[in-house]
Design an enzyme around this catalytic site. Sequence first.
Site, PDB file in Angstrom:
ATOM      1  N   TYR A   1       0.862  -1.188   0.000  1.00 55.36           N
ATOM      2  CA  TYR A   1       0.000   0.000   0.000  1.00 55.36           C
ATOM      3  C   TYR A   1       0.889   1.226   0.000  1.00 55.36           C
ATOM      4  CZ  TYR A   1      -3.344   3.491   1.873  1.00 55.36           C
ATOM      5  OH  TYR A   1      -4.126   4.609   2.081  1.00 55.36           O
TER       6      TYR A   1
ATOM      7  N   ASP B   1       9.209   2.714  -1.080  1.00 54.30           N
ATOM      8  CA  ASP B   1       8.257   3.361  -0.186  1.00 54.30           C
ATOM      9  C   ASP B   1       8.636   2.986   1.247  1.00 54.30           C
ATOM     10  OD1 ASP B   1       4.619   3.512   0.098  1.00 54.30           O
ATOM     11  OD2 ASP B   1       6.226   4.127   1.456  1.00 54.30           O
TER      12      ASP B   1
ATOM     13  N   LYS C   1       5.466   8.986   8.515  1.00 54.08           N
ATOM     14  CA  LYS C   1       5.334   8.429   9.857  1.00 54.08           C
ATOM     15  C   LYS C   1       6.413   8.936  10.831  1.00 54.08           C
ATOM     16  CE  LYS C   1       2.841   4.445   8.029  1.00 54.08           C
ATOM     17  NZ  LYS C   1       1.460   4.566   8.551  1.00 54.08           N
TER      18      LYS C   1
HETATM   19  P1  KE4 Z   1      -0.493   8.261   4.715  1.00 48.65           P
HETATM   20  O1  KE4 Z   1      -1.103   8.968   3.534  1.00 48.65           O
HETATM   21  O2  KE4 Z   1      -1.527   7.436   5.475  1.00 48.65           O
HETATM   22  O3  KE4 Z   1       0.300   9.205   5.626  1.00 48.65           O
HETATM   23  O4  KE4 Z   1       0.598   7.229   4.186  1.00 48.65           O
HETATM   24  C1  KE4 Z   1       0.209   6.281   3.241  1.00 48.65           C
HETATM   25  C2  KE4 Z   1       1.189   5.120   3.282  1.00 48.65           C
HETATM   26  C3  KE4 Z   1       2.158   5.038   2.310  1.00 48.65           C
HETATM   27  N1  KE4 Z   1       3.064   4.034   2.300  1.00 48.65           N
HETATM   28  C4  KE4 Z   1       3.056   3.084   3.275  1.00 48.65           C
HETATM   29  C5  KE4 Z   1       4.075   1.992   3.235  1.00 48.65           C
HETATM   30  C6  KE4 Z   1       2.090   3.133   4.306  1.00 48.65           C
HETATM   31  O5  KE4 Z   1       2.093   2.171   5.272  1.00 48.65           O
HETATM   32  C7  KE4 Z   1       1.135   4.160   4.325  1.00 48.65           C
HETATM   33  C8  KE4 Z   1       0.041   4.245   5.382  1.00 48.65           C
HETATM   34  N2  KE4 Z   1      -0.037   3.155   6.285  1.00 48.65           N
HETATM   35  C9  KE4 Z   1      -1.320   2.907   6.893  1.00 48.65           C
HETATM   36  C10 KE4 Z   1      -1.189   1.729   7.839  1.00 48.65           C
HETATM   37  N3  KE4 Z   1      -1.017   0.503   7.175  1.00 48.65           N
HETATM   38  C11 KE4 Z   1      -1.870   4.125   7.589  1.00 48.65           C
HETATM   39  C12 KE4 Z   1      -3.063   3.866   8.470  1.00 48.65           C
HETATM   40  C13 KE4 Z   1      -4.332   4.406   7.887  1.00 48.65           C
HETATM   41  O6  KE4 Z   1      -4.523   4.281   6.647  1.00 48.65           O
HETATM   42  O7  KE4 Z   1      -5.136   4.933   8.691  1.00 48.65           O
END
Ligand code: KE4
Length: 436
Positions: free
Chosen positions: A145, A240, A268
């Site tokens: 993701y 990523d 993060k």
């Molecule tokens: P954000 O847009 O949520 O800040 O980041 C997206 C993203 C991009 N790349 C990786 C590897 C990620 O894990 C994420 C976001 N992770 C999720 C948890 N698996 C965020 C939690 C959520 O969607 O509320």
Amino acid sequence: MSVNPVSEALFERAGAVLPGGVNSPVRAFRGVGGSPRFFQRGHGAWLVDADGHELLDYVASWGPLLLGHAHPEVTAAVQQAVAAGTSFGAPSAGEVELAEQIVATIDSVEVARLVCSGTEAAMAALRLARGATGRDRCLKFDGCYHGHADSLLVAAGSGVATFGLPDSPGVPAALAALTHSLPFGDLAAVEAALTAYPGEVACVIVEPVAGNMGVVDPPREFLVGLRELCDRHGALLVFDEVMTGYRVALGGAQARAGVTPDLTVLGKVIGGGLPLAAYGGRAELMRQIAPAGPIYQAGTLSGNPVAVAAGNAMLRVLRREDPYPALNAATARLAAGLREAAAAVGVPVQVNHAGAMLTLFFCDAPVTDYATAKRSATARFGSFFHAMLERGVYLPPSQFEAWFPGTAHTAELIDQTIAAARDALAWCVANDWPRP
Ligand code: KE4
């Protein structure tokens, strides 16, 4: 009589004004059943929910809080920054310092751009790859993701090199068709896709340690192979590291594997819990981003002074204290304890971990990609999740997420978690894995 009346009342109110009662889907407990807890504060490894229950937290805001909740240095930095104003809409010294800290710690990054979310950073990295190569297609992997930008919300097509399919309504099929989602770890599939579309693939984007199918740490050869294939076919390699950056090593998964991507996506941990992310890479690539170059990307709150104060404090502590050997040992100890707890009650599990991220899969065979992850008994995970919650341990509310130990998870708290798991698993078996 509910033991969480305040959370349940808040969820009721939230449902009237927020889609699903939440601001991000995974928080809604759809993967585990029941009603989500609302929280009022955190300290160290602990969260306090709206009804005053103290819970040992393994969500850590989905990764950012490697130093725990309300770390004194991070809190002080944010308090000092916010007292000077919340945003200037103009450059400030803190964003220069944070970019310098990223450049000093992520070897492949010579120039970085700060943004507000991992989604934004991944979307911009993809646009940069397309603009820099003049190519439109991209390759991603099933179960990885990269945020919710249209081009990355794509599911695997029927065949290995066939078009991607929208993974959500609202994603245009014509756009999704430019993204190919392949089996994680499958270099032959990557070569087939690159060969099927010669000169058309701008980049391969990958979580170098997957966390979004649950944790899957691929063989180093997979990452080495991606590097070689990208070089041979003129595509850019994008790591990523939103989840792995500063969590599996100070230099990220790329330092741990010794593989150098062309672009890196971060988030993060670098925001310390505030909305902050970044993308970066070689200067000759990044200087194609506006206003230095023609590829456009912008943001009102990019490099926000309060967010970068948190990020700078986080990275200063991590660079000064090098918590990684202890974090890796604590996570390995937790993994071993969970395996022993499951074996003690005859429950087949797989526990994958890398750096300070871990997933316990209710699965009877090794989990090496999304197809094997999806063989997990998600109903058992739901029962286990609630049994752990009742024993004061707050896990990510989905089988397909990572647990995030941090520096505040002492050996005593790790042992407390293992004991809770042993008791929770025994209870689940004795009660035939009840649902909430
Ligand atoms: P954000 O847009 O949520 O800040 O980041 C997206 C993203 C991009 N790349 C990786 C590897 C990620 O894990 C994420 C976001 N992770 C999720 C948890 N698996 C965020 C939690 C959520 O969607 O509320």
